[in-house]
Design a protein around this motif. Structure first.
Motif, PDB file in Angstrom:
ATOM      1  N   ILE A  13     -23.121  18.714   2.268  1.00  0.00           N
ATOM      2  CA  ILE A  13     -22.231  18.540   1.148  1.00  0.00           C
ATOM      3  C   ILE A  13     -21.379  20.019   0.876  1.00  0.00           C
ATOM      4  N   ARG A  14     -20.455  19.913   0.016  1.00  0.00           N
ATOM      5  CA  ARG A  14     -19.440  20.920  -0.036  1.00  0.00           C
ATOM      6  C   ARG A  14     -18.982  21.347   1.082  1.00  0.00           C
ATOM      7  N   SER A  15     -19.018  22.669   1.497  1.00  0.00           N
ATOM      8  CA  SER A  15     -18.419  23.290   2.532  1.00  0.00           C
ATOM      9  C   SER A  15     -19.578  23.745   3.592  1.00  0.00           C
ATOM     10  N   GLU A  16     -20.581  22.947   3.362  1.00  0.00           N
ATOM     11  CA  GLU A  16     -21.837  23.297   4.608  1.00  0.00           C
ATOM     12  C   GLU A  16     -21.346  23.024   5.848  1.00  0.00           C
ATOM     13  N   ILE A  17     -22.004  23.709   6.901  1.00  0.00           N
ATOM     14  CA  ILE A  17     -21.520  23.375   8.125  1.00  0.00           C
ATOM     15  C   ILE A  17     -22.252  21.894   8.510  1.00  0.00           C
ATOM     16  N   ASP A  18     -21.683  21.115   9.148  1.00  0.00           N
ATOM     17  CA  ASP A  18     -22.130  19.619   9.518  1.00  0.00           C
ATOM     18  C   ASP A  18     -23.163  19.667  10.792  1.00  0.00           C
ATOM     19  N   PRO A  19     -24.125  19.315  10.443  1.00  0.00           N
ATOM     20  CA  PRO A  19     -25.291  19.121  11.589  1.00  0.00           C
ATOM     21  C   PRO A  19     -25.109  18.108  12.360  1.00  0.00           C
ATOM     22  N   THR A  20     -24.302  17.121  12.203  1.00  0.00           N
ATOM     23  CA  THR A  20     -24.235  15.829  12.867  1.00  0.00           C
ATOM     24  C   THR A  20     -24.007  15.787  14.182  1.00  0.00           C
ATOM     25  N   PRO A  21     -23.070  16.708  14.873  1.00  0.00           N
ATOM     26  CA  PRO A  21     -22.907  17.002  16.154  1.00  0.00           C
ATOM     27  C   PRO A  21     -24.330  17.299  16.826  1.00  0.00           C
ATOM     28  N   LEU A  22     -24.893  18.260  16.153  1.00  0.00           N
ATOM     29  CA  LEU A  22     -26.166  18.631  16.884  1.00  0.00           C
ATOM     30  C   LEU A  22     -27.276  17.656  17.060  1.00  0.00           C
ATOM     31  N   MET A  23     -27.294  17.078  15.681  1.00  0.00           N
ATOM     32  CA  MET A  23     -28.265  15.932  15.512  1.00  0.00           C
ATOM     33  C   MET A  23     -28.189  15.001  16.852  1.00  0.00           C
ATOM     34  N   ARG A  24     -26.988  14.340  17.110  1.00  0.00           N
ATOM     35  CA  ARG A  24     -26.629  13.607  17.960  1.00  0.00           C
ATOM     36  C   ARG A  24     -27.252  14.262  19.430  1.00  0.00           C
ATOM     37  N   ARG A  25     -27.025  15.389  19.696  1.00  0.00           N
ATOM     38  CA  ARG A  25     -27.794  16.159  20.968  1.00  0.00           C
ATOM     39  C   ARG A  25     -29.148  16.072  20.829  1.00  0.00           C
ATOM     40  N   PHE A  26     -29.739  16.038  19.781  1.00  0.00           N
ATOM     41  CA  PHE A  26     -31.143  16.138  19.762  1.00  0.00           C
ATOM     42  C   PHE A  26     -31.498  14.564  19.980  1.00  0.00           C
ATOM     43  N   VAL A  27     -31.014  13.568  19.585  1.00  0.00           N
ATOM     44  CA  VAL A  27     -31.048  12.160  19.800  1.00  0.00           C
ATOM     45  C   VAL A  27     -30.797  11.828  21.499  1.00  0.00           C
ATOM     46  N   GLU A  28     -29.923  12.188  21.878  1.00  0.00           N
ATOM     47  CA  GLU A  28     -29.441  12.481  23.467  1.00  0.00           C
ATOM     48  C   GLU A  28     -30.972  12.811  24.083  1.00  0.00           C
ATOM     49  N   ALA A  29     -31.501  14.059  23.676  1.00  0.00           N
ATOM     50  CA  ALA A  29     -32.655  14.646  24.365  1.00  0.00           C
ATOM     51  C   ALA A  29     -33.807  13.768  24.112  1.00  0.00           C
ATOM     52  N   GLY A  30     -33.803  12.677  23.372  1.00  0.00           N
ATOM     53  CA  GLY A  30     -35.009  12.049  23.056  1.00  0.00           C
ATOM     54  C   GLY A  30     -35.751  11.905  21.581  1.00  0.00           C
ATOM     55  N   ALA A  31     -35.300  12.998  20.887  1.00  0.00           N
ATOM     56  CA  ALA A  31     -35.935  13.228  19.364  1.00  0.00           C
ATOM     57  C   ALA A  31     -35.606  11.944  18.537  1.00  0.00           C
ATOM     58  N   GLY A  32     -36.217  11.699  17.709  1.00  0.00           N
ATOM     59  CA  GLY A  32     -36.110  10.728  16.524  1.00  0.00           C
ATOM     60  C   GLY A  32     -35.443  11.682  15.440  1.00  0.00           C
ATOM     61  N   LEU A  33     -34.643  10.809  14.306  1.00  0.00           N
ATOM     62  CA  LEU A  33     -34.185  11.859  13.429  1.00  0.00           C
ATOM     63  C   LEU A  33     -34.741  11.433  12.150  1.00  0.00           C
ATOM     64  N   ALA A  34     -34.797  12.219  11.182  1.00  0.00           N
ATOM     65  CA  ALA A  34     -35.234  12.042   9.687  1.00  0.00           C
ATOM     66  C   ALA A  34     -34.075  12.795   8.732  1.00  0.00           C
ATOM     67  N   LEU A  35     -33.990  12.596   7.613  1.00  0.00           N
ATOM     68  CA  LEU A  35     -33.220  13.167   6.799  1.00  0.00           C
ATOM     69  C   LEU A  35     -34.226  13.462   5.346  1.00  0.00           C
ATOM     70  N   PRO A  36     -33.896  14.621   4.698  1.00  0.00           N
ATOM     71  CA  PRO A  36     -34.722  14.847   3.703  1.00  0.00           C
ATOM     72  C   PRO A  36     -34.450  14.064   2.431  1.00  0.00           C
ATOM     73  N   VAL A  37     -35.564  13.816   1.504  1.00  0.00           N
ATOM     74  CA  VAL A  37     -35.551  13.153   0.187  1.00  0.00           C
ATOM     75  C   VAL A  37     -36.121  14.139  -0.868  1.00  0.00           C
ATOM     76  N   VAL A  38     -35.189  14.489  -1.810  1.00  0.00           N
ATOM     77  CA  VAL A  38     -35.665  15.305  -2.955  1.00  0.00           C
ATOM     78  C   VAL A  38     -36.557  14.603  -3.865  1.00  0.00           C
ATOM     79  N   ARG A  39     -37.603  14.952  -3.958  1.00  0.00           N
ATOM     80  CA  ARG A  39     -38.932  14.550  -4.822  1.00  0.00           C
ATOM     81  C   ARG A  39     -38.978  15.096  -6.144  1.00  0.00           C
ATOM     82  N   GLY A  40     -38.050  16.217  -6.536  1.00  0.00           N
ATOM     83  CA  GLY A  40     -38.215  16.955  -7.803  1.00  0.00           C
ATOM     84  C   GLY A  40     -38.348  18.380  -7.550  1.00  0.00           C
TER      85      GLY A  40
END
Length: 196
Positions: free
Chosen positions: A60-87
């Motif tokens: 969001i806003r000007s945060e560094i974009d993690p998606t290129p790194l997340m793709r690298r983790f997938v290529e290495a065999g990791a599963g991905l998740a994203l956070p969900v705010v519960r309050g």
């Protein structure tokens, strides 16, 4: 009306957060994209075993974009998740996600996996931040979501927290409290900082 914080550390953090976010916002879009690519181009900072779940985030806003790194983790065999705010004051939940799968817009305009996505427990968390120091302390956005989440996760299992930041977001010292969860690593476009 919300009262101003009386804890000196909270006042310091608010000022540091504001200054760091202003500085981050001033970075050109092409510099932000180049930084994300540079982080993803390096060898992964942790070993990925079968079944490893890596939690990323949608920037969001000007945060560094993690998606290129997340793709690298997938290529290495990791599963991905994203956070969900519960309050406020509650640990984040994590839902499984894969690149290309649609997301839903949640509170504060955050993009999250749909409620039908299964909840998972991450082994590695990519953590956004406003600023950080070399001891692994960070200042986030003030709600304490990652501090609470990391305390909860680390009480149950080993979990590695990796802060993603631009080098310009480093400060000499974060005024930390005993409940502030430390990062294990911080990745910037210029280096890998091991805070362990």
């Amino acid at each position: 009306m919300t009262k101003p914080p009386t804890d000196p550390a909270a006042v310091d953090k608010a000022a540091l957060r504001h200054a760091a976010l202003d500085l981050r916002d001033e970075l050109a879009a092409e510099d932000r994209a180049a930084a994300a690519a540079a982080i993803a181009a390096r060898p992964l900072p942790v070993t990925i075993a079968a079944g490893t779940i890596v939690s990323g985030y949608m920037p969001i806003r000007s945060e560094i974009d993690p998606t290129p790194l997340m793709r690298r983790f997938v290529e290495a065999g990791a599963g991905l998740a994203l956070p969900v705010v519960r309050g406020r004051g509650k640990p984040l939940a994590f839902r499984a996600w894969a690149p290309g799968v649609s997301l839903v817009t949640a509170a504060f305009g955050l993009l999250e996996p749909s409620p039908e996505a299964p909840e998972v427990t991450p082994d590695v968390l990519l953590v956004p931040l406003a600023c950080f120091d070399r001891s692994g302390h960070r200042i986030g956005y003030g709600a304490g979501h990652y501090d609470t989440t990391l305390a909860t996760l680390r009480a149950a299992k080993s979990a590695v927290a990796i802060g993603l930041a631009f080098a310009a977001q480093e400060i000499p010292r974060v005024p930390a409290n005993e409940w502030d969860a430390r990062l294990d690593l911080v990745l910037t476009e210029t280096e890998v900082i091991d805070c362990r």
